[in-house]
Motif scaffolding. Structure first.
Motif, PDB file in Angstrom:
ATOM      1  N   GLY A   1      60.127  78.443  79.163  1.00 48.74           N
ATOM      2  CA  GLY A   1      61.187  77.640  78.780  1.00 48.74           C
ATOM      3  C   GLY A   1      61.413  76.519  79.976  1.00 48.74           C
TER       4      GLY A   1
ATOM      5  N   ALA B   1      65.319  73.762  72.794  1.00 53.35           N
ATOM      6  CA  ALA B   1      66.230  74.191  74.087  1.00 53.35           C
ATOM      7  C   ALA B   1      65.261  75.332  74.813  1.00 53.35           C
ATOM      8  N   PHE B   2      65.955  75.466  76.166  1.00 48.34           N
ATOM      9  CA  PHE B   2      64.941  76.261  76.972  1.00 48.34           C
ATOM     10  C   PHE B   2      66.004  76.666  78.293  1.00 48.34           C
ATOM     11  N   VAL B   3      65.392  77.552  78.936  1.00 46.12           N
ATOM     12  CA  VAL B   3      65.869  78.130  80.198  1.00 46.12           C
ATOM     13  C   VAL B   3      65.169  77.665  81.330  1.00 46.12           C
TER      14      VAL B   3
ATOM     15  N   ILE C   1      70.959  76.706  80.818  1.00 50.76           N
ATOM     16  CA  ILE C   1      70.488  76.583  79.730  1.00 50.76           C
ATOM     17  C   ILE C   1      70.249  75.023  79.282  1.00 50.76           C
TER      18      ILE C   1
ATOM     19  N   LEU D   1      71.213  78.976  71.254  1.00 54.93           N
ATOM     20  CA  LEU D   1      71.591  79.018  72.519  1.00 54.93           C
ATOM     21  C   LEU D   1      71.733  80.650  72.887  1.00 54.93           C
TER      22      LEU D   1
ATOM     23  N   HIS E   1      69.732  82.970  71.540  1.00 52.77           N
ATOM     24  CA  HIS E   1      68.408  83.375  71.886  1.00 52.77           C
ATOM     25  C   HIS E   1      68.103  82.884  73.373  1.00 52.77           C
ATOM     26  N   GLU E   2      68.422  81.532  73.921  1.00 53.24           N
ATOM     27  CA  GLU E   2      68.210  81.258  75.193  1.00 53.24           C
ATOM     28  C   GLU E   2      68.805  82.221  76.034  1.00 53.24           C
ATOM     29  N   THR E   3      70.355  82.628  75.769  1.00 51.49           N
ATOM     30  CA  THR E   3      71.005  83.631  76.461  1.00 51.49           C
ATOM     31  C   THR E   3      70.129  84.996  76.685  1.00 51.49           C
TER      32      THR E   3
ATOM     33  N   HIS F   1      67.281  85.002  76.972  1.00 47.03           N
ATOM     34  CA  HIS F   1      66.252  85.345  78.142  1.00 47.03           C
ATOM     35  C   HIS F   1      66.761  85.319  79.342  1.00 47.03           C
TER      36      HIS F   1
ATOM     37  N   GLU G   1      59.984  86.539  73.618  1.00 46.49           N
ATOM     38  CA  GLU G   1      60.654  85.803  72.639  1.00 46.49           C
ATOM     39  C   GLU G   1      61.072  86.777  71.565  1.00 46.49           C
TER      40      GLU G   1
END
Length: 467
Positions: free
Chosen positions: A32, A87-89, A95, A115, A117-119, A121, A190
């Motif tokens: 990401g 969305a990506f980190v 984020i 978000l 999910h990105e958290t 990561h 993931e």
């Protein structure tokens, strides 16, 4: 022959470096991190700043950040001006979410799920682990290359072309194995982020249905090409597998059927209307929000589209209608001030922006716009006060620093103007320019003073590696 062997070995090294660089790029993108963000800045990335939207996203994510252990206020959410759903980190602190994600998500829960999910990561340290994995794989690649290069040399000495080709294949073959190994590792990350997101939602008594809606959308998008996809060459789990795994987790939650509060849904609808109003064409806004739709979000979107594309008078009438409906809404007053300001009427903008600041005193972006109106309207002294307060709260406010530089310049305070210009460059990630201008500012500032120390910090700053 030795010279030819050296040339061949150099060619192999070049090919290895190219393959390894591709691995690193694929690994970061899979995790990401797009190229612009890899430099730890939003420079070159089309970013949207908006007080209303940023406030809503903070309210969405503060409980999630606390549940994950990363802490509210530690992670920034940046809105990218892209219509794609994504969305990506970029590192352990940021984020990025595309405007298209916010526009297409029909409920707050969908955005919160993405978000969360990105958290996952960030909380799992996945980017740092991926970089370590890449380093390990590069070591394997170098070892394979050296062994293969020796075989190439032996084949060349022996004069066997077919053996040389086979040896060359042995050099490059491990690259594909390594690439697939990294992608497999990324798929496990993931899946871990999915599980973490569900746990955060459970802790905050929210549903994971929004995540399911999102992943089903992805599944529908690639359904037509699924038979051509190699599941082992993907950075994410195959959509159907992911949905099945997520459904099993989500349906166990006692909060599976929990819905967003009406107040939160109303704010979400207003956010979507605002984005459509600013990003979509006027015709597109008219089709999505026809005049027959008299809901507040529809009126909001149409008022924005009108001020962007039609005579100001008509837009002001529509905005006045919004203010009449919600007099205490700071963002309606902000919009009216913005409409006046961008149409060359700063003095008419000032009262509306003052009212917006009074209703939302903790919104530095609105205060920045007030400072801009004061600057343009000729009151640079008051502008200095407002802009100093705004940038003290939001140190990444590049627009605020640029306005502050203009206010200082109008007061003939040129070293301070240079410092603010350097701060604007720094906020945009242009560290070279920031250092250069800060060095110039130091020459006009008294050593040891707060402003001199700020300039010195900028002049000596060295970017750190990403977390």
């Amino acid at each position: 022959m030795p010279f030819r062997l050296a040339a061949d070995r150099r060619s192999l090294m070049d090919r290895l470096r190219q393959a390894t660089a591709t691995l690193v790029a694929c690994g970061l993108v899979a995790a990401g991190c797009p190229a612009p963000a890899a430099a730890q800045s939003s420079r070159g990335l089309p970013v949207i700043r908006d007080a209303e939207i940023e406030s809503l996203l903070r309210d969405y994510m503060t409980p999630i950040f606390r549940a994950s252990g990363v802490g509210a206020g530690v992670v920034e959410i940046t809105i990218v001006n892209s219509r794609e759903f994504n969305a990506f980190v970029a590192d352990g602190r940021r984020i990025f979410v595309n405007a298209g994600t916010l526009m297409d998500a029909k409920t707050p829960n969908e955005v919160i799920g993405v978000l969360a999910h990105e958290t996952g990561h960030i909380a799992g340290g996945h980017l740092a682990r991926m970089r370590q994995q890449i380093d390990n794989m590069q070591t394997m690649a170098i070892a394979a290359m050296l062994l293969g290069a020796g075989a190439v040399g032996a084949a060349m000495v022996g004069g066997s072309r077919s053996a040389g080709d086979a040896a060359l294949g042995a050099v490059m073959g491990p690259q594909e194995v390594i690439r697939r190994s990294l992608l497999s590792y990324q798929r496990t990350q993931e899946e871990a982020a999915d599980r973490a997101a569900v746990s955060y939602l459970n802790k905050t008594k929210q549903s994971a249905k929004g995540m399911l809606v999102t992943f089903k959308r992805f599944a529908d998008q690639i359904a037509f090409s699924r038979r051509f996809i190699d599941p082992y060459a993907q950075s994410h789990p195959m959509p159907q597998d992911r949905i099945e795994n997520l459904e099993a987790l989500a349906e166990k939650s006692p909060y599976y059927n929990t819905t967003d509060s009406p107040a939160l849904q109303a704010r979400h609808d207003m956010m979507r209307a605002k984005l459509f109003g600013f990003i979509d064409t006027p015709d597109g806004v008219g089709r999505r929000y026809p005049p027959s739709d008299q809901s507040l979000p529809a009126r909001y979107a149409r008022a924005i589209a009108t001020y962007r594309s039609a005579p100001l008078q008509g837009a002001i009438a529509q905005i006045d209608g919004l203010i009449a409906a919600q007099p205490q809404n700071p963002y309606f007053h902000e919009l009216k001030g913005q409409a006046y300001l961008e149409n060359g009427k700063p003095k008419q903008a000032i009262p509306e922006l003052r009212q917006a600041v009074a209703l939302a005193p903790g919104a530095p972006l609105i205060r920045t716009m007030l400072g801009q109106a004061l600057n343009t309207g000729g009151d640079s002294k008051t502008a200095l006060s407002e802009l100093t307060r705004a940038t003290a709260v939001d140190t990444k406010n590049a627009a605020g620093y640029r306005e502050l530089a203009q206010a200082y310049a109008r007061q003939n305070k040129l070293p301070e103007a240079d410092l603010a210009t350097a701060q604007a460059a720094f906020a945009e990630g242009d560290y070279g320019t920031a250092r250069q201008i800060a060095e110039r500012a130091k020459k006009g500032l008294k050593p040891g003073t707060p402003n001199w120390l700020k300039a010195d910090d900028l002049a000596t700053y060295k970017p750190q590696k990403m977390d």
